[in-house]
Design an enzyme around this catalytic site. Sequence first.
Site, short mmCIF file in Angstrom:
data_model
loop_
_atom_site.label_atom_id
_atom_site.label_comp_id
_atom_site.label_asym_id
_atom_site.label_seq_id
_atom_site.Cartn_x
_atom_site.Cartn_y
_atom_site.Cartn_z
N ALA A 83 2.28 -10.68 -7.51
CA ALA A 83 3.70 -11.04 -7.60
C ALA A 83 4.53 -9.80 -7.28
CB ALA A 83 4.01 -11.56 -8.99
N GLY A 125 -1.30 -12.06 -8.87
CA GLY A 125 -0.97 -13.40 -8.39
C GLY A 125 -1.66 -13.72 -7.07
N GLU A 170 -4.97 -14.97 -8.06
CA GLU A 170 -4.77 -16.30 -8.66
C GLU A 170 -4.48 -17.34 -7.59
OE1 GLU A 170 -1.75 -14.65 -11.29
OE2 GLU A 170 -2.92 -15.30 -13.01
N GLU A 179 -2.84 -6.64 -13.77
CA GLU A 179 -1.57 -6.76 -14.50
C GLU A 179 -1.50 -5.85 -15.72
OE1 GLU A 179 -3.33 -9.29 -13.29
OE2 GLU A 179 -2.01 -10.85 -12.47
N1 CO8 Z 1 5.01 -6.02 -5.48
C1 CO8 Z 1 5.94 -5.42 -4.73
N2 CO8 Z 1 5.63 -4.51 -3.76
C2 CO8 Z 1 4.32 -4.21 -3.58
C3 CO8 Z 1 3.31 -4.83 -4.34
C4 CO8 Z 1 3.69 -5.79 -5.33
N3 CO8 Z 1 2.80 -6.46 -6.07
N4 CO8 Z 1 2.13 -4.32 -3.93
C5 CO8 Z 1 2.39 -3.46 -2.95
N5 CO8 Z 1 3.71 -3.38 -2.73
C6 CO8 Z 1 4.42 -2.55 -1.76
C7 CO8 Z 1 4.45 -1.09 -2.18
O1 CO8 Z 1 5.46 -0.87 -3.12
C8 CO8 Z 1 4.68 -0.39 -0.86
O2 CO8 Z 1 6.05 -0.53 -0.54
P1 CO8 Z 1 6.83 0.76 0.10
O3 CO8 Z 1 6.13 1.02 1.40
O4 CO8 Z 1 8.24 0.23 0.28
O5 CO8 Z 1 6.68 1.86 -0.88
C9 CO8 Z 1 3.92 -1.27 0.13
O6 CO8 Z 1 3.72 -2.53 -0.53
C10 CO8 Z 1 2.54 -0.69 0.45
O7 CO8 Z 1 1.87 -0.48 -0.78
P2 CO8 Z 1 1.18 0.92 -1.13
O8 CO8 Z 1 1.89 2.06 -0.47
O9 CO8 Z 1 1.02 0.98 -2.62
O10 CO8 Z 1 -0.24 0.71 -0.40
P3 CO8 Z 1 -1.63 1.35 -0.81
O11 CO8 Z 1 -2.55 1.00 0.31
O12 CO8 Z 1 -1.49 2.78 -1.19
O13 CO8 Z 1 -2.08 0.53 -2.14
C11 CO8 Z 1 -2.41 -1.43 -3.49
C12 CO8 Z 1 -2.35 -0.84 -2.05
C13 CO8 Z 1 -3.64 -0.88 -4.22
C14 CO8 Z 1 -2.55 -2.94 -3.32
C15 CO8 Z 1 -1.12 -1.06 -4.26
O14 CO8 Z 1 0.00 -1.40 -3.46
C16 CO8 Z 1 -0.97 -1.79 -5.58
O15 CO8 Z 1 -1.62 -1.42 -6.54
N6 CO8 Z 1 -0.10 -2.83 -5.64
C17 CO8 Z 1 0.22 -3.52 -6.85
C18 CO8 Z 1 -0.88 -4.46 -7.25
C19 CO8 Z 1 -0.55 -5.15 -8.56
O16 CO8 Z 1 -0.35 -4.54 -9.57
N7 CO8 Z 1 -0.51 -6.50 -8.52
C20 CO8 Z 1 -0.22 -7.30 -9.67
C21 CO8 Z 1 1.24 -7.60 -9.75
S1 CO8 Z 1 1.66 -8.46 -11.23
C22 CO8 Z 1 1.25 -10.07 -10.93
O17 CO8 Z 1 0.78 -10.40 -9.88
C23 CO8 Z 1 1.49 -11.03 -12.03
C24 CO8 Z 1 1.11 -12.43 -11.64
C25 CO8 Z 1 1.75 -13.42 -12.51
C26 CO8 Z 1 2.21 -14.67 -11.86
C27 CO8 Z 1 2.15 -14.71 -10.36
C28 CO8 Z 1 2.96 -15.80 -9.77
C29 CO8 Z 1 3.02 -15.74 -8.30
#
Ligand code: CO8
Length: 258
Positions: free
Chosen positions: A65, A109, A112, A132
């Site tokens: 998400a 998400g 999921e 999460e």
């Molecule tokens: N939300 C918003 N932006 C994101 C997300 C995210 N989940 N994941 C990545 N991005 C963005 C980054 O902020 C970055 O943006 P910018 O270039 O503007 O800084 C861009 O995508 C590229 O990401 P990274 O630079 O971090 O890329 P890396 O290759 O270094 O890392 C990862 C990739 C490991 C995937 C890393 O981006 C990461 O850890 N992302 C977050 C993953 C996460 O925590 N997901 C869980 C989110 S919570 C959730 O999903 C709750 C679900 C509940 C209900 C869902 C209903 C739909």
Amino acid sequence: MNYEAILVETKGKVGVITLNRPKALNALNDQLMDELGHALNEFDKNEQIGCIVLTGSEKAFAAGADITLMVNYTYMDAFNGNYVTRNWEHIRQIRKPVIAAVAGYALGGGCELAMMCDFIIAAENAKFGQPEIKLATIPGCGGTQRLPRAISKSKAMDMCLTARMMDAVEAERAGLVSRVVPLDKLMEETLAAATTIAGMSLPIVMMIKDSVNRAYETTLSEGVQYERRMFYSTFASEDQKEGMKSFLEKRLPNFRNL
Ligand code: CO8
């Protein structure tokens, strides 16, 4: 509806939906979820379509998400359904099979969403996780429920509590994905599977999907009864006659979805 956060195309009798927010690794926001729900419903209604494929990019199926939206959400924002969890459950109402073709990250998400699909075909670079807990929240769309059913309580606890990612090999071993294929073959293999399904009798396909899903919702004896009634009902279809006759006549069947 004009789509911006997804791409929609048809390949023969297969509807393909590609999540398309590359700069955010396909993070799921309201717009994307609205468009996804709409596109799935359109394919479900479309008589020319027999199977649906949901995919992302080579780097990410979906990284969860959208955290930029969630960071300031209040309880009431979430409870009132203004957040991406809206439209979520109706994905389950899609009657045609939906295959997830997963490359790269399927996190939170995103994992999921993949699990909401009927089965997952993973590229060798796929990574699944429920991270999460690192954000001090929990999976909100079935992660704590579907993961234990898919891969066992022990592995689900491990993934949800440590936030570690599972690679494609482990995911296949654990039963989360049905097969692992080379990245450059992901769409070819998934489309081949989807095309095979789309060549079957659609009502029978939907009965099988319905019946397998029932296994998650009921006891074994109730589920077997449900399956038995479905089995009986196939004999009311013209396609069953055609399927069995074509076998005996050593020719390909011509299913008419009747
Ligand atoms: N939300 C918003 N932006 C994101 C997300 C995210 N989940 N994941 C990545 N991005 C963005 C980054 O902020 C970055 O943006 P910018 O270039 O503007 O800084 C861009 O995508 C590229 O990401 P990274 O630079 O971090 O890329 P890396 O290759 O270094 O890392 C990862 C990739 C490991 C995937 C890393 O981006 C990461 O850890 N992302 C977050 C993953 C996460 O925590 N997901 C869980 C989110 S919570 C959730 O999903 C709750 C679900 C509940 C209900 C869902 C209903 C739909």
